[in-house]
Design a protein around this motif. Structure first.
Motif, PDB file in Angstrom:
ATOM      1  N   LEU A  42       1.298  -0.241 -13.298  1.00 45.57           N
ATOM      2  CA  LEU A  42       0.986  -1.083 -12.135  1.00 45.57           C
ATOM      3  C   LEU A  42       1.933  -0.794 -10.972  1.00 45.57           C
ATOM      4  CD1 LEU A  42       0.081  -4.483 -13.865  1.00 45.57           C
ATOM      5  CD2 LEU A  42      -1.492  -2.855 -12.824  1.00 45.57           C
ATOM      6  N   VAL A  43       3.167  -0.457 -11.296  1.00 46.44           N
ATOM      7  CA  VAL A  43       4.119  -0.084 -10.232  1.00 46.44           C
ATOM      8  C   VAL A  43       3.616   1.182  -9.532  1.00 46.44           C
ATOM      9  CG1 VAL A  43       6.460   0.819  -9.816  1.00 46.44           C
ATOM     10  CG2 VAL A  43       6.133  -1.202 -11.273  1.00 46.44           C
ATOM     11  N   ARG A  44       3.166   2.143 -10.331  1.00 42.57           N
ATOM     12  CA  ARG A  44       2.622   3.383  -9.744  1.00 42.57           C
ATOM     13  C   ARG A  44       1.333   3.117  -8.979  1.00 42.57           C
ATOM     14  NH1 ARG A  44       0.638   7.640 -11.948  1.00 42.57           N
ATOM     15  NH2 ARG A  44       0.346   6.773 -14.031  1.00 42.57           N
ATOM     16  N   LEU A  45       0.498   2.240  -9.550  1.00 43.41           N
ATOM     17  CA  LEU A  45      -0.763   1.897  -8.884  1.00 43.41           C
ATOM     18  C   LEU A  45      -0.475   1.292  -7.507  1.00 43.41           C
ATOM     19  CD1 LEU A  45      -3.895   1.714  -9.109  1.00 43.41           C
ATOM     20  CD2 LEU A  45      -3.591  -0.553 -10.116  1.00 43.41           C
ATOM     21  N   ARG A  46       0.541   0.430  -7.474  1.00 37.63           N
ATOM     22  CA  ARG A  46       0.901  -0.221  -6.210  1.00 37.63           C
ATOM     23  C   ARG A  46       1.329   0.812  -5.168  1.00 37.63           C
ATOM     24  NH1 ARG A  46       4.385  -5.705  -6.486  1.00 37.63           N
ATOM     25  NH2 ARG A  46       4.840  -6.067  -4.292  1.00 37.63           N
ATOM     26  N   GLN A  47       2.072   1.833  -5.601  1.00 35.28           N
ATOM     27  CA  GLN A  47       2.466   2.902  -4.663  1.00 35.28           C
ATOM     28  C   GLN A  47       1.236   3.641  -4.140  1.00 35.28           C
ATOM     29  OE1 GLN A  47       5.210   5.289  -6.947  1.00 35.28           O
ATOM     30  NE2 GLN A  47       6.927   3.922  -6.537  1.00 35.28           N
ATOM     31  N   HIS A  48       0.307   3.916  -5.059  1.00 36.53           N
ATOM     32  CA  HIS A  48      -0.939   4.571  -4.635  1.00 36.53           C
ATOM     33  C   HIS A  48      -1.675   3.722  -3.603  1.00 36.53           C
ATOM     34  CE1 HIS A  48      -1.849   8.055  -7.432  1.00 36.53           C
ATOM     35  NE2 HIS A  48      -0.736   7.577  -7.947  1.00 36.53           N
ATOM     36  N   VAL A  49      -1.694   2.407  -3.834  1.00 31.57           N
ATOM     37  CA  VAL A  49      -2.412   1.492  -2.943  1.00 31.57           C
ATOM     38  C   VAL A  49      -1.768   1.497  -1.548  1.00 31.57           C
ATOM     39  CG1 VAL A  49      -2.944  -0.954  -2.530  1.00 31.57           C
ATOM     40  CG2 VAL A  49      -3.356   0.052  -4.777  1.00 31.57           C
ATOM     41  N   VAL A  50      -0.431   1.467  -1.512  1.00 29.65           N
ATOM     42  CA  VAL A  50       0.276   1.493  -0.217  1.00 29.65           C
ATOM     43  C   VAL A  50      -0.071   2.775   0.543  1.00 29.65           C
ATOM     44  CG1 VAL A  50       2.560   1.652   0.861  1.00 29.65           C
ATOM     45  CG2 VAL A  50       2.159  -0.008  -0.969  1.00 29.65           C
ATOM     46  N   LEU A  51      -0.060   3.895  -0.165  1.00 30.40           N
ATOM     47  CA  LEU A  51      -0.364   5.179   0.485  1.00 30.40           C
ATOM     48  C   LEU A  51      -1.832   5.233   0.914  1.00 30.40           C
ATOM     49  CD1 LEU A  51       1.647   7.492  -1.930  1.00 30.40           C
ATOM     50  CD2 LEU A  51       2.233   6.962   0.437  1.00 30.40           C
ATOM     51  N   PHE A  52      -2.710   4.687   0.073  1.00 32.66           N
ATOM     52  CA  PHE A  52      -4.139   4.652   0.405  1.00 32.66           C
ATOM     53  C   PHE A  52      -4.363   3.849   1.687  1.00 32.66           C
ATOM     54  CE2 PHE A  52      -8.359   2.741   0.263  1.00 32.66           C
ATOM     55  CZ  PHE A  52      -9.186   3.780  -0.138  1.00 32.66           C
ATOM     56  N   LEU A  53      -3.712   2.680   1.749  1.00 32.48           N
ATOM     57  CA  LEU A  53      -3.902   1.813   2.919  1.00 32.48           C
ATOM     58  C   LEU A  53      -3.303   2.428   4.184  1.00 32.48           C
ATOM     59  CD1 LEU A  53      -3.287  -1.694   1.294  1.00 32.48           C
ATOM     60  CD2 LEU A  53      -5.460  -0.794   2.158  1.00 32.48           C
ATOM     61  N   SER A  54      -2.313   3.294   4.020  1.00 32.51           N
ATOM     62  CA  SER A  54      -1.761   3.931   5.215  1.00 32.51           C
ATOM     63  C   SER A  54      -2.616   5.133   5.638  1.00 32.51           C
ATOM     64  CB  SER A  54      -0.314   4.361   4.982  1.00 32.51           C
ATOM     65  OG  SER A  54      -0.286   5.544   4.220  1.00 32.51           O
ATOM     66  N   ALA A  55      -3.384   5.687   4.693  1.00 30.56           N
ATOM     67  CA  ALA A  55      -4.194   6.873   5.010  1.00 30.56           C
ATOM     68  C   ALA A  55      -5.601   6.530   5.467  1.00 30.56           C
ATOM     69  CB  ALA A  55      -4.259   7.790   3.783  1.00 30.56           C
ATOM     70  N   LYS A  56      -6.126   5.387   5.016  1.00 31.20           N
ATOM     71  CA  LYS A  56      -7.515   5.012   5.328  1.00 31.20           C
ATOM     72  C   LYS A  56      -7.548   3.743   6.175  1.00 31.20           C
ATOM     73  CE  LYS A  56      -8.926   8.133   2.308  1.00 31.20           C
ATOM     74  NZ  LYS A  56      -9.031   9.498   2.861  1.00 31.20           N
ATOM     75  N   ASN A  57      -8.563   3.647   7.022  1.00 32.99           N
ATOM     76  CA  ASN A  57      -8.785   2.393   7.747  1.00 32.99           C
ATOM     77  C   ASN A  57      -9.820   1.601   6.961  1.00 32.99           C
ATOM     78  OD1 ASN A  57      -7.338   3.421  10.060  1.00 32.99           O
ATOM     79  ND2 ASN A  57      -9.153   4.687  10.411  1.00 32.99           N
TER      80      ASN A  57
END
Ligand code: ZN
Length: 262
Positions: A42-57
């Motif tokens: 879940l910690v890794r998933l959260r990092q993915h989510v942060v990066l996803f939200l910064s890359a996509k609108n």
């Protein structure tokens, strides 16, 4: 050099664009099928989510308003698919458009005979090749809890995006070097033909019969089952389960006891 810049950007985003803890917890609670993941995952998933939200609108259509919880829930489900694949599977497009209800795209497409059609039936979701993922929020919300909905719209549309990484959605995503394409194609074709026969004979299937529509829909629907009710896929199509485990580099079926403990 390019890798160094990428990794520096990644670190900077992770340091500055955190998701507040209460929001993260609320989003996880709204997605009970995630109970199989360990805290480390879940910690890794959260990092993915942060990066996803910064890359996509993630933008609203019409006068709808996309809340932080909606954004986080959509991003979490999108990132479940690429947790062990890498975010580059979603490269090449930028937007997720969220509608207040079902929508009509009016997109034109050409069939095999070269005839151009317009898609004017109302849709709950659509993954546009090279373009956005479009979602109806009420359908995202209704399918967040697999145990009551038996489907998951976000996983479905993002599975199409993963599939489209190698061109047209055809049920065969870009496979890893140790996965022979022929093995994938034979196993998927056999399972698809079997499932179509079941649906055509009028059998009421636990797997959404929409999977019988095309090989691309079969891949997207079975990806929903793989992540949200893995034991169903293990029981009905074990060869597909094994290929998906190899492709997504996850084995959710080995963790389902964690779902029962809830
Ligand atoms: Zn689909």
């Amino acid at each position: 050099m390019f890798e160094a810049i990428r990794s520096w950007r990644r670190k900077r985003i992770l340091a500055t664009a955190a998701i507040p803890e209460p929001l993260w917890r609320e989003a996880l609670e709204a997605l009970p099928f995630l109970a199989i993941y360990t805290e480390a995952e879940l910690v890794r998933l959260r990092q993915h989510v942060v990066l996803f939200l910064s890359a996509k609108n993630i933008v609203a259509a019409r006068d709808f308003e996309v809340t932080p919880l909606m954004r986080t829930m959509i991003a979490i489900q999108a990132c479940v698919l690429t947790l062990n694949l890498g975010s580059h599977y979603y490269d090449g497009w930028e937007n997720v458009v969220v509608y207040p209800d079902e929508f009509v795209t009016g997109l034109e497409y050409e069939d095999e005979a070269g005839v151009v059609h317009r898609r004017d039936e109302p849709l709950a979701g659509e993954a546009v090749p090279g373009g956005p993922v479009i979602l109806s929020w009420p359908d995202v919300e209704a399918s967040a809890d697999w145990s009551s909905a038996g489907m998951n719209l976000v996983i479905h549309e993002f599975a199409h995006k993963v599939d489209m990484r190698s061109g047209e959605a055809n049920g065969c995503p870009p496979l890893h070097p140790d996965m022979p394409r022929r093995t994938w194609q034979n196993a998927m074709a056999a399972a698809y033909a079997h499932f179509r026969r079941r649906v055509e004979s009028g059998e009421v299937t636990e797997i959404d019969p929409y999977a019988a529509e095309s090989p691309a829909e079969f891949f997207a629907v079975l990806s929903e089952v793989f992540f949200a009710e893995p034991t169903l896929l293990q029981t009905e199509y074990p060869s597909v389960y094994r290929l998906f485990a190899q492709f997504y580099r996850q084995d959710p079926g080995s963790r389902t006891e964690l779902l029962l403990e809830q």
